[in-house]
Design an enzyme around this catalytic site. Structure first.
Site, PDB file in Angstrom:
ATOM      1  N   LYS A 193       0.875  -1.585  -0.147  1.00 28.13           N
ATOM      2  CA  LYS A 193      -0.330  -0.022   0.613  1.00 28.13           C
ATOM      3  C   LYS A 193       0.723   1.034  -0.221  1.00 28.13           C
ATOM      4  CE  LYS A 193      -3.959  -2.372   2.010  1.00 28.13           C
ATOM      5  NZ  LYS A 193      -4.843  -2.146   3.398  1.00 28.13           N
TER       6      LYS A 193
ATOM      7  N   TYR B  88     -12.375  -2.290  -4.102  1.00 28.47           N
ATOM      8  CA  TYR B  88     -12.445  -1.975  -2.736  1.00 28.47           C
ATOM      9  C   TYR B  88     -14.275  -2.420  -2.581  1.00 28.47           C
ATOM     10  CZ  TYR B  88      -8.680  -2.410  -0.329  1.00 28.47           C
ATOM     11  OH  TYR B  88      -7.003  -2.505   0.073  1.00 28.47           O
TER      12      TYR B  88
ATOM     13  N   ASN C 126      -2.104   0.154   6.691  1.00 26.43           N
ATOM     14  CA  ASN C 126      -1.555  -0.770   7.016  1.00 26.43           C
ATOM     15  C   ASN C 126      -0.163  -1.868   6.249  1.00 26.43           C
ATOM     16  OD1 ASN C 126      -3.815  -2.330   5.678  1.00 26.43           O
ATOM     17  ND2 ASN C 126      -4.977  -2.697   7.302  1.00 26.43           N
TER      18      ASN C 126
ATOM     19  N   HIS D 162      -2.156  -5.427   1.849  1.00 23.14           N
ATOM     20  CA  HIS D 162      -3.486  -6.086   1.542  1.00 23.14           C
ATOM     21  C   HIS D 162      -3.426  -7.598   0.827  1.00 23.14           C
ATOM     22  CE1 HIS D 162      -7.678  -7.233  -0.464  1.00 23.14           C
ATOM     23  NE2 HIS D 162      -6.753  -7.973  -1.250  1.00 23.14           N
TER      24      HIS D 162
ATOM     25  N   GLU E  31      -9.785 -11.118  -7.419  1.00 21.73           N
ATOM     26  CA  GLU E  31      -8.771  -9.900  -7.352  1.00 21.73           C
ATOM     27  C   GLU E  31      -7.765  -9.853  -8.393  1.00 21.73           C
ATOM     28  OE1 GLU E  31     -10.042  -8.902  -2.741  1.00 21.73           O
ATOM     29  OE2 GLU E  31      -7.723  -9.476  -3.314  1.00 21.73           O
TER      30      GLU E  31
HETATM   31  P1  RTP Z   1      -7.491  -5.799   3.279  1.00 23.66           P
HETATM   32  O1  RTP Z   1      -8.453  -5.972   3.024  1.00 23.66           O
HETATM   33  O2  RTP Z   1      -6.356  -4.603   3.093  1.00 23.66           O
HETATM   34  O3  RTP Z   1      -6.324  -6.485   2.967  1.00 23.66           O
HETATM   35  O4  RTP Z   1      -6.982  -6.071   5.158  1.00 23.66           O
HETATM   36  P2  RTP Z   1      -8.110  -6.436   6.299  1.00 23.66           P
HETATM   37  O5  RTP Z   1      -8.647  -7.629   5.125  1.00 23.66           O
HETATM   38  O6  RTP Z   1      -7.429  -7.494   6.945  1.00 23.66           O
HETATM   39  O7  RTP Z   1      -9.600  -5.672   6.591  1.00 23.66           O
HETATM   40  P3  RTP Z   1     -10.605  -5.276   6.219  1.00 23.66           P
HETATM   41  O8  RTP Z   1     -11.208  -5.606   6.597  1.00 23.66           O
HETATM   42  O9  RTP Z   1     -10.856  -6.151   4.603  1.00 23.66           O
HETATM   43  O10 RTP Z   1     -10.462  -3.979   5.038  1.00 23.66           O
HETATM   44  C1  RTP Z   1      -9.903  -3.242   4.153  1.00 23.66           C
HETATM   45  C2  RTP Z   1      -8.659  -1.747   4.780  1.00 23.66           C
HETATM   46  O11 RTP Z   1      -9.282  -1.077   4.754  1.00 23.66           O
HETATM   47  C3  RTP Z   1      -8.824   0.078   5.744  1.00 23.66           C
HETATM   48  N1  RTP Z   1      -9.411  -0.327   6.877  1.00 23.66           N
HETATM   49  N2  RTP Z   1      -9.860   0.822   7.973  1.00 23.66           N
HETATM   50  N3  RTP Z   1     -10.201   2.570   9.525  1.00 23.66           N
HETATM   51  C4  RTP Z   1     -10.293   2.084   9.688  1.00 23.66           C
HETATM   52  O12 RTP Z   1     -11.333   1.642  11.092  1.00 23.66           O
HETATM   53  C5  RTP Z   1     -10.558   0.976   8.886  1.00 23.66           C
HETATM   54  N4  RTP Z   1     -11.074  -0.734   8.646  1.00 23.66           N
HETATM   55  C6  RTP Z   1     -10.207  -0.676   8.150  1.00 23.66           C
HETATM   56  C7  RTP Z   1      -7.622  -1.060   6.007  1.00 23.66           C
HETATM   57  O13 RTP Z   1      -6.712  -0.416   4.730  1.00 23.66           O
HETATM   58  C8  RTP Z   1      -8.034  -2.470   5.461  1.00 23.66           C
HETATM   59  O14 RTP Z   1      -6.657  -2.874   5.588  1.00 23.66           O
HETATM   60 MG    MG Z   2      -9.786  -7.596   3.501  1.00 23.55          MG
END
Ligand code: RTP
Ligand code: MG
Length: 140
Positions: free
Chosen positions: A11, A51, A114, A117, A128
């Protein structure tokens, strides 16, 4: 376990800090092979499409702004159980909850910035990968 493919994205927070190599080292050390890779700068439409599953979440607007704020590195990773293995190496979404040794524990700035992804299921990985790479760009 079966050989799988998963989509990885380094990212903008990580490209800004010039730590893509450190992140790729963690992926490769875990047995994941980079079989496609490119650098890109996403448009708002690109990020919104990628997304789309999160479009009703409160963080959606911020996430799209972040993912379009700088260059990203997109990769297809291949290996045994690659989807779960990549998620394990990435660590929890929030670096405060991420296990020692994970990418997010070591490099993530916060729950949004973070660093990486990773696809969350084999089915989503297929979608994807198709969204981000042509067949010719993937050399297994
Ligand atoms: P990713 O999709 O990026 O691999 O991450 P993930 O599955 O661990 O998390 P996900 O729930 O899919 O959320 C996608 C991305 O959105 C951002 N995020 N921000 N501000 C917040 O509370 C929040 N929560 C999620 C993060 O960049 C997350 O990786
Ligand atoms: Mg995710």
């Amino acid at each position: 376990m079966a050989i799988e493919r998963t989509l990885s994205i380094i990212k903008p927070d990580a490209t800004a800090r010039n730590i893509t190599g450190k992140i790729i080292d963690k992926l490769e050390s875990a047995g994941l092979r980079v079989i496609a890779q490119k650098r890109a700068r996403w448009s708002k439409a690109d990020a919104e499409a990628f997304y789309a599953v999160h479009k009703d979440r409160p963080f959606f607007g911020d996430l799209v702004a972040f993912m379009t704020s700088g260059p990203i590195v997109l990769q297809v990773l291949e290996g045994e159980g690659a989807v779960a293995k990549n998620r394990e190496v990435m660590g929890a979404t929030n670096p405060a909850d991420a296990a020692d040794g994970t990418i997010r524990k070591e490099f993530a700035e916060n729950i949004e910035r973070n660093s990486v992804h990773g696809s969350d299921s084999a089915e989503n990985a297929r979608g994807e990968i198709a969204q981000c790479f042509s067949e010719e760009e993937i050399v297994g």
